[in-house]
Design a protein around this motif. Structure first.
Motif, PDB file in Angstrom:
ATOM      1  N   THR A  55      51.834  42.869  64.849  1.00  0.00           N
ATOM      2  CA  THR A  55      52.234  41.464  64.802  1.00  0.00           C
ATOM      3  C   THR A  55      53.558  41.208  65.504  1.00  0.00           C
ATOM      4  OG1 THR A  55      53.371  41.763  62.696  1.00  0.00           O
ATOM      5  CG2 THR A  55      51.048  41.133  62.588  1.00  0.00           C
ATOM      6  N   PHE A  56      53.823  39.925  65.686  1.00  0.00           N
ATOM      7  CA  PHE A  56      55.063  39.461  66.308  1.00  0.00           C
ATOM      8  C   PHE A  56      56.274  40.104  65.633  1.00  0.00           C
ATOM      9  CE2 PHE A  56      58.600  36.467  66.675  1.00  0.00           C
ATOM     10  CZ  PHE A  56      58.627  36.263  68.048  1.00  0.00           C
ATOM     11  N   GLY A  57      57.217  40.550  66.449  1.00  0.00           N
ATOM     12  CA  GLY A  57      58.451  41.143  65.943  1.00  0.00           C
ATOM     13  C   GLY A  57      58.429  42.658  65.844  1.00  0.00           C
ATOM     14  N   GLU A  58      57.233  43.260  65.913  1.00  0.00           N
ATOM     15  CA  GLU A  58      57.140  44.718  65.823  1.00  0.00           C
ATOM     16  C   GLU A  58      57.554  45.374  67.136  1.00  0.00           C
ATOM     17  OE1 GLU A  58      53.679  46.538  64.100  1.00  0.00           O
ATOM     18  OE2 GLU A  58      53.254  44.719  62.950  1.00  0.00           O
ATOM     19  N   GLN A  59      57.850  46.660  67.041  1.00  0.00           N
ATOM     20  CA  GLN A  59      58.183  47.468  68.211  1.00  0.00           C
ATOM     21  C   GLN A  59      57.497  48.814  68.067  1.00  0.00           C
ATOM     22  OE1 GLN A  59      62.382  47.856  68.965  1.00  0.00           O
ATOM     23  NE2 GLN A  59      62.809  45.776  68.299  1.00  0.00           N
ATOM     24  N   GLY A  60      57.238  49.465  69.203  1.00  0.00           N
ATOM     25  CA  GLY A  60      56.705  50.815  69.140  1.00  0.00           C
ATOM     26  C   GLY A  60      55.439  51.012  69.928  1.00  0.00           C
ATOM     27  N   GLU A  61      54.782  52.149  69.659  1.00  0.00           N
ATOM     28  CA  GLU A  61      53.638  52.547  70.475  1.00  0.00           C
ATOM     29  C   GLU A  61      52.423  51.649  70.294  1.00  0.00           C
ATOM     30  OE1 GLU A  61      51.566  56.173  67.963  1.00  0.00           O
ATOM     31  OE2 GLU A  61      52.980  56.653  69.544  1.00  0.00           O
ATOM     32  N   ARG A  62      52.225  51.089  69.096  1.00  0.00           N
ATOM     33  CA  ARG A  62      51.098  50.155  68.947  1.00  0.00           C
ATOM     34  C   ARG A  62      51.304  48.935  69.827  1.00  0.00           C
ATOM     35  NH1 ARG A  62      50.490  49.583  62.555  1.00  0.00           N
ATOM     36  NH2 ARG A  62      52.288  48.356  63.101  1.00  0.00           N
ATOM     37  N   VAL A  63      52.524  48.426  69.853  1.00  0.00           N
ATOM     38  CA  VAL A  63      52.833  47.260  70.687  1.00  0.00           C
ATOM     39  C   VAL A  63      52.682  47.629  72.163  1.00  0.00           C
ATOM     40  CG1 VAL A  63      54.613  45.599  71.358  1.00  0.00           C
ATOM     41  CG2 VAL A  63      54.373  46.283  68.954  1.00  0.00           C
ATOM     42  N   SER A  64      53.165  48.788  72.552  1.00  0.00           N
ATOM     43  CA  SER A  64      53.015  49.232  73.945  1.00  0.00           C
ATOM     44  C   SER A  64      51.549  49.314  74.331  1.00  0.00           C
ATOM     45  CB  SER A  64      53.692  50.591  74.152  1.00  0.00           C
ATOM     46  OG  SER A  64      55.076  50.484  73.964  1.00  0.00           O
ATOM     47  N   GLN A  65      50.719  49.766  73.410  1.00  0.00           N
ATOM     48  CA  GLN A  65      49.284  49.869  73.684  1.00  0.00           C
ATOM     49  C   GLN A  65      48.680  48.485  73.884  1.00  0.00           C
ATOM     50  OE1 GLN A  65      47.545  52.714  74.103  1.00  0.00           O
ATOM     51  NE2 GLN A  65      45.801  51.481  74.697  1.00  0.00           N
ATOM     52  N   VAL A  66      48.994  47.548  73.000  1.00  0.00           N
ATOM     53  CA  VAL A  66      48.500  46.173  73.141  1.00  0.00           C
ATOM     54  C   VAL A  66      48.941  45.617  74.491  1.00  0.00           C
ATOM     55  CG1 VAL A  66      48.755  43.807  72.286  1.00  0.00           C
ATOM     56  CG2 VAL A  66      48.415  45.667  70.666  1.00  0.00           C
ATOM     57  N   GLN A  67      50.220  45.777  74.804  1.00  0.00           N
ATOM     58  CA  GLN A  67      50.751  45.234  76.051  1.00  0.00           C
ATOM     59  C   GLN A  67      50.088  45.864  77.269  1.00  0.00           C
ATOM     60  OE1 GLN A  67      54.899  46.096  75.301  1.00  0.00           O
ATOM     61  NE2 GLN A  67      55.316  43.947  74.796  1.00  0.00           N
ATOM     62  N   CYS A  68      49.884  47.151  77.249  1.00  0.00           N
ATOM     63  CA  CYS A  68      49.253  47.832  78.379  1.00  0.00           C
ATOM     64  C   CYS A  68      47.838  47.317  78.595  1.00  0.00           C
ATOM     65  CB  CYS A  68      49.256  49.340  78.149  1.00  0.00           C
ATOM     66  SG  CYS A  68      48.599  50.295  79.526  1.00  0.00           S
ATOM     67  N   MET A  69      47.092  47.174  77.510  1.00  0.00           N
ATOM     68  CA  MET A  69      45.723  46.680  77.654  1.00  0.00           C
ATOM     69  C   MET A  69      45.709  45.222  78.107  1.00  0.00           C
ATOM     70  SD  MET A  69      43.482  48.699  74.788  1.00  0.00           S
ATOM     71  CE  MET A  69      44.348  48.143  73.351  1.00  0.00           C
ATOM     72  N   LEU A  70      46.639  44.421  77.626  1.00  0.00           N
ATOM     73  CA  LEU A  70      46.725  43.035  78.089  1.00  0.00           C
ATOM     74  C   LEU A  70      47.115  42.973  79.559  1.00  0.00           C
ATOM     75  CD1 LEU A  70      48.492  41.442  74.994  1.00  0.00           C
ATOM     76  CD2 LEU A  70      46.161  40.928  75.792  1.00  0.00           C
ATOM     77  N   ALA A  71      48.015  43.853  79.985  1.00  0.00           N
ATOM     78  CA  ALA A  71      48.406  43.887  81.400  1.00  0.00           C
ATOM     79  C   ALA A  71      47.238  44.336  82.273  1.00  0.00           C
ATOM     80  CB  ALA A  71      49.614  44.806  81.590  1.00  0.00           C
ATOM     81  N   ASN A  72      46.480  45.313  81.810  1.00  0.00           N
ATOM     82  CA  ASN A  72      45.296  45.758  82.549  1.00  0.00           C
ATOM     83  C   ASN A  72      44.306  44.617  82.736  1.00  0.00           C
ATOM     84  OD1 ASN A  72      45.513  48.429  83.362  1.00  0.00           O
ATOM     85  ND2 ASN A  72      44.931  49.218  81.368  1.00  0.00           N
ATOM     86  N   ARG A  73      44.265  43.713  81.772  1.00  0.00           N
ATOM     87  CA  ARG A  73      43.306  42.604  81.807  1.00  0.00           C
ATOM     88  C   ARG A  73      43.932  41.331  82.352  1.00  0.00           C
ATOM     89  NH1 ARG A  73      42.579  46.548  78.806  1.00  0.00           N
ATOM     90  NH2 ARG A  73      40.551  47.268  78.084  1.00  0.00           N
TER      91      ARG A  73
END
Length: 120
Positions: A55-73
């Motif tokens: 969720t909003f405000g979090e940091q770390g590898e889960r967020v990096s994973q979400v961001q990477c997949m969103l960037a890929n798409r």
């Protein structure tokens, strides 16, 4: 002779240095200003392999994973992949969710959104 992956596992710092050097010298390594991957490629996201609520405000590898997949798409620019779930990531998650019914565009990355990201 020991296979390269076994040698690298004995020295994580050396393995990271070798990988960084290989990536820097690879064709397309000097892509555009956004550090976008070369045209026609799809970088592998390998930070987190689960479906925990993110969720909003979090940091770390889960967020990096979400961001990477969103960037890929193409929902998030590559320069925004920073491991921090801020306003840009929230907006990208909501756009992705709106584009993938029956997801609700609430900005929460739970099991259903994770599944949609993995399978999009």
């Amino acid at each position: 002779m020991i296979p390269p992956f076994r040698r690298a596992s004995r020295s994580p710092a050396l393995a990271a240095l070798v990988l960084a050097a290989a990536l820097a010298s690879a064709p397309g390594a000097a892509a555009d200003e956004n550090n976008a991957p070369p045209a026609g490629s799809s970088p592998v996201c390998a930070f987190y392999d689960g479906d925990g609520l993110t969720t909003f405000g979090e940091q770390g590898e889960r967020v990096s994973q979400v961001q990477c997949m969103l960037a890929n798409r193409r929902y998030l620019p590559w320069e925004a992949v920073d491991g921090v779930f801020g306003a840009r990531t929230l907006a990208a998650v909501q756009r992705f969710q709106a584009d993938h019914p029956p997801l609700v565009p609430d900005g929460l990355v739970g099991p259903r959104t994770w599944s949609a990201l993995w399978h999009a």
